[in-house]
Design an enzyme around this catalytic site. Structure first.
Site, PDB file in Angstrom:
ATOM      1  CG  HIS A  33      -1.748  -4.602 -13.640  1.00 30.01           C
ATOM      2  ND1 HIS A  33      -1.705  -4.090 -12.371  1.00 30.01           N
ATOM      3  CD2 HIS A  33      -2.375  -5.793 -13.548  1.00 30.01           C
ATOM      4  CE1 HIS A  33      -2.266  -4.946 -11.533  1.00 30.01           C
ATOM      5  NE2 HIS A  33      -2.692  -5.979 -12.224  1.00 30.01           N
ATOM      6  CG  ASP A  72      -0.320   2.607 -11.908  1.00 29.91           C
ATOM      7  OD1 ASP A  72       0.088   1.595 -12.508  1.00 29.91           O
ATOM      8  OD2 ASP A  72      -0.404   2.668 -10.670  1.00 29.91           O
TER       9      ASP A  72
END
Ligand code: G1P
Ligand code: ZN
Length: 542
Positions: A113, A278
């Protein structure tokens, strides 16, 4: 073609909570990525001729390191590499591909993140054959190897074409470029009742997903728009960009505020979701209701049998220690095992492999199950849609009824970012020093029941992890937890986790920070945050 290149060790390659995370310029130093990748290979045994999965979240520097990793895999004797088209694989999809094709392991390139770009973050993580992050035994060996490495092996060959699906060869190793989305989307279709969700969407239920210009875009478009019939454009920021379009791809109330505001606005969508760089984190919001990740885990566990993949029930639940105890009450009611682990998904792997738990979660917007060995953002979103479709109730009704049945765990995390590392360590040491004297003392109107520095013994391999966070437990089920982040790339981050249990439904609609005010004050009294860090307030509240 295979060459051995002399190199010098770097002294800062210690893998953290989720692999090695550094700023891009650090990774761009001579042989920096090569040293770490060779250290991974040097710490593994028995991979000759086997398959390695390689993929990343598409952030800046992804393509370069993928090429490097493929060359080095060939030089080190892997038999085959599976790589996502364009170098893309979301973290949960990589986990699935490792499992499905029975690979030896995988290299996942991501800084989750954290922002991406030429001066932002990058990361390399090794996953083992069960599809999950390498356990500490392996990451410790990798770190030890980085300190003495003096050469790495690679192949002198031009860059491979990663943009066309198909088979190539490098120094006798097969490279297969695969569609990163289809295997994963098929798995989701097996687990969830797509027909019911399709009907829900057809009936006018409006779903929006913010992929934050990160990796889940293509996955969400395929699943939500193509397979489930949501109108085109339901997935926002769907194109993965190397710098995430300057987004901070972290799905929470700060960074996904636009989506939150949209769902809360009159006439806005019924359901909003977001995921991270991701694709392993998720945020779920319904009209008039933000679902905390801790509550999300509890609701999913309580309603698991709504989804075909979980129709026979779940074996047990695991949550990281700082995650609220909401799911403990569900486990108790279902009469199944409940496991409290240190922070980081790697601690769930053994429990899932041993069949002790089916669903797992962390307060940090991570939820998942034994379908893979990573947390899985889209999985959580689809689970919620499946529950809504089965119960024919809104997110808000589902959550409010859950609280009425089990009680509500008010919960918030206060982060203090960019603290001087010494000051942060000093704060934790000072807390540790007073733990023994705390039980029985009063802080404001709260009485301390117990206090410790969390230690965990893995029930499967009996490994022990110490110093996993200071917890102060109060009478009545409230608590404050303090720990330092293991994923930051500059300075230290103090995380303060605050939780209060409220069984009485007439007291379930208090504003969260207000409901937690006395505990927030107690955290300050205990840790002297303001004077020790020089910060008057947290940088992020979630
Ligand atoms: C953070 C979260 C943790 C999560 C990790 C990787 O780690 O708190 O729950 O597993 O990111 O996504 P931390 O920075 O707190 O060490
Ligand atoms: Zn992530």
């Amino acid at each position: 073609m295979i060459v051995t290149i002399a190199t010098k060790p770097y002294d800062d390659q210690k893998p953290g909570t989720s692999g090695l995370r550094k700023k891009v310029p650090v990774f761009q130093q001579k042989d920096y990525a090569e040293n770490f990748i060779q250290s991974i290979f040097d710490s593994l045994e028995g991979f000759a001729g086997k398959t390695l999965v390689i993929g990343g979240d598409g952030r800046f520097y992804n393509r370069e390191v993928i090429q490097t990793a493929i060359r080095m895999a060939a030089a080190n004797g892997f038999g085959r590499v599976l790589v996502g088209k364009g170098g893309i694989l979301s973290t949960p999809a990589a986990s699935h591909v490792i499992r499905k094709y029975e690979a030896f392991g995988g290299i996942v390139l991501s800084a989750s993140h954290n922002p991406g770009g030429p001066t932002e973050d990058f990361g390399i993580k090794y996953n083992i054959g069960n599809g999950g992050p390498a356990p500490e035994k392996i990451t410790d060996a990798i770190f030890a190897r980085t300190k003495s490495i003096d050469s790495y092996k690679t192949v002198e060959t031009p860059d491979l074409d990663l943009d066309s699906i198909g088979r190539q060869e490098v120094a006798g190793m097969v490279v297969e470029v695969i569609d990163p989305v289809s295997d994963y989307a098929d798995l989701m279709e097996e687990l969830f009742d797509f027909a019911a969700i399709r009907d829900l969407i057809k009936s006018g239920f409006r779903v929006v997903m913010d992929s934050m210009s990160a990796v889940t875009g293509p996955y969400a478009v395929e699943i939500l728009e193509k397979r489930l019939g949501a109108p085109a454009g339901s997935v926002r920021n769907a194109e993965p960009l190397p710098d995430f379009g300057h987004h901070h791809p972290d799905p929470n109330l700060v960074h996904a505020k636009e989506l939150y505001d949209d769902v809360m606005s009159p006439g806005g969508p019924d359901f909003g979701a977001a995921s991270d760089g991701d694709g392993d984190r998720n945020m779920v919001v319904g009209k008039g209701m933000f679902v905390t990740p801790s509550d999300s885990l509890a609701v999913i566990a309580a309603n698991a049998t709504c989804a075909p993949g979980y129709a026979k029930g779940i074996a047990g639940i695991a949550r990281s220690m700082p995650t609220s105890a909401a799911s403990d009450r569900v486990a108790e009611k279902l009469g199944i095992g409940m496991y409290e682990t240190p922070t980081g998904w790697k601690f769930f792997g053994n429990l899932m492999d041993a069949g002790k738990v089916t669903v797992c979660g962390e307060e940090s917007f991570g939820t998942g199950s034994s379908h893979v060995r990573e947390k899985d953002g889209l999985w959580a979103v689809l689970f919620w849609l499946n529950i809504i479709a089965a119960r024919k109730e809104s997110v808000k009704d589902i959550v409010v009824k859950h609280w009425a049945e089990y009680g509500r765990n008010y919960y918030s995390r206060h982060d203090y970012e960019g603290i001087d590392t010494e000051k942060a360590n000093g704060l934790i040491v000072a807390l540790r020093d007073k733990l023994a004297s705390l039980p029985g003392t009063k802080i404001g109107s709260l009485v301390v029941n117990a206090a410790d520095d969390f230690a965990y013994t893995d029930p499967v391999d009996h490994s022990v992890s110490k110093n996993q966070g200071v917890r102060v437990l109060f009478e009545g089920g409230s608590r404050v937890v303090f720990r330092l982040s293991g994923t930051g790339t500059s300075g230290a981050t103090l995380r303060v986790y605050v939780e209060r249990y409220e069984p009485d439904p007439s007291r379930h609609d208090i504003e969260t920070q207000t409901a937690l005010a006395d505990l927030i004050a107690a955290a300050e009294t205990l840790a002297e945050i303001k004077s020790r860090t020089g910060m008057d307030e947290p940088t992020v509240i979630t």
